[in-house]
Design a protein around this motif. Structure first.
Motif, PDB file in Angstrom:
ATOM      1  N   PRO A 126       0.818  -1.210   0.000  1.00  0.00           N
ATOM      2  CA  PRO A 126       0.000   0.000   0.000  1.00  0.00           C
ATOM      3  C   PRO A 126       0.853   1.262   0.000  1.00  0.00           C
ATOM      4  N   VAL A 127       0.506   2.205  -0.847  1.00  0.00           N
ATOM      5  CA  VAL A 127       1.293   3.437  -0.966  1.00  0.00           C
ATOM      6  C   VAL A 127       1.383   4.153   0.365  1.00  0.00           C
ATOM      7  N   SER A 128       0.355   4.018   1.192  1.00  0.00           N
ATOM      8  CA  SER A 128       0.307   4.751   2.455  1.00  0.00           C
ATOM      9  C   SER A 128       1.319   4.247   3.474  1.00  0.00           C
ATOM     10  N   LEU A 129       1.906   3.067   3.277  1.00  0.00           N
ATOM     11  CA  LEU A 129       2.769   2.500   4.303  1.00  0.00           C
ATOM     12  C   LEU A 129       4.017   3.327   4.565  1.00  0.00           C
ATOM     13  N   ALA A 130       4.565   3.962   3.557  1.00  0.00           N
ATOM     14  CA  ALA A 130       5.764   4.769   3.770  1.00  0.00           C
ATOM     15  C   ALA A 130       5.501   5.908   4.748  1.00  0.00           C
TER      16      ALA A 130
END
Length: 254
Positions: A126-130
């Motif tokens: 998921p892109v949000s993990l960073a």
């Protein structure tokens, strides 16, 4: 070079297994392999800044810079045959490194092993993990399995591991993957039978686009960290694939 850790005695090595760790991991994950693999198959590993022996360095922010540093670091190994092994994010870095060395000097690995990884164009992190909170990252790690509850409750462990993991996630998310000719070497895909993060058959089909020599999919007991959970089976498979890569000339057993 700071990025390279050599775990075998170079004068005993006939070919190298060059390992790239999963996100948040370091080169020491592969140190014990030097004593467990057949003699003649040397073990070396690459390490990103901000962890392990490079703990005091700033985290990497550019895939291009990381791959260029890695390509410089491995030059001493290239006098002998090399098989690349990458676990999770390390598989993506292995592909990028092979592409860089091909562009620089027409080099190709004897083989590449992509373990617990979708190909770069199919990465489903998921892109949000960073940008996730520490609590969200811990929850995600717990879902992947392979990290004990004791470690996930350790402030010391999390203080070192989470910044590296977050930086690695951002590194992969921000990377661009231009279409390039496939690698002219066997490409093996290893997956865990219970890995919810990787679709084994789908990953194999995706990685097949990056090679002219697709190999049968190998499945192992375990989840995303089957490389540690089924270490004996993984090491046996690596020894077999390395032997095949050198044309069946058996590597000397210990």
């Amino acid at each position: 070079m700071k990025a390279l850790r050599v775990w075998s005695k170079p004068d005993e090595v006939r070919m190298w297994l060059l390992c790239l760790p999963p996100g948040g991991g370091g080169a020491r994950l592969f140190k014990d392999w030097a004593d467990l693999l057949p003699a003649g198959l040397g073990v070396a590993a690459l390490e990103l800044p901000g962890r392990g022996g490079r703990l005091g360095e700033p985290q990497a922010t550019s895939m291009t810079e990381v791959v260029a540093e890695f390509a410089d670091a491995v030059e001493p190994l290239l006098e002998r045959p090399v098989m690349l092994f990458g676990h999770s994010m390390g598989a993506v870095l292995s592909l990028a490194l092979a592409r860089e060395l091909r562009a620089r000097r027409g080099w190709r690995p004897l083989a590449l092993v992509a373990a617990a990884s979708e190909p770069p164009e199919r990465r489903n992190v998921p892109v949000s993990l960073a940008d996730a909170s520490d609590e969200e990252l811990v929850t995600w790690l717990r879902g992947l399995g392979g990290t004990s509850d004791e470690l996930l409750a350790s402030r010391e462990f999390l203080a070192e591991m989470l910044p590296a993991l977050r930086a690695d996630l951002a590194l992969v998310e921000g990377a661009e993957w231009p279409e390039l000719p496939p690698l002219d070497c066997p490409l093996h895909v290893y997956v865990g039978e219970r890995d919810a993060a990787v679709d084994g058959p789908g990953a194999a089909r995706g990685w097949a686009a990056h090679t002219t020599c697709e190999q049968p999919l190998r499945s192992f007991p375990g989840g995303h960290f089957f490389v540690q959970e089924s270490a004996d089976l993984v090491l046996a498979a690596l020894a077999e694939d390395a032997n095949t890569a050198v044309g069946g000339r058996l590597l000397r057993s210990r």
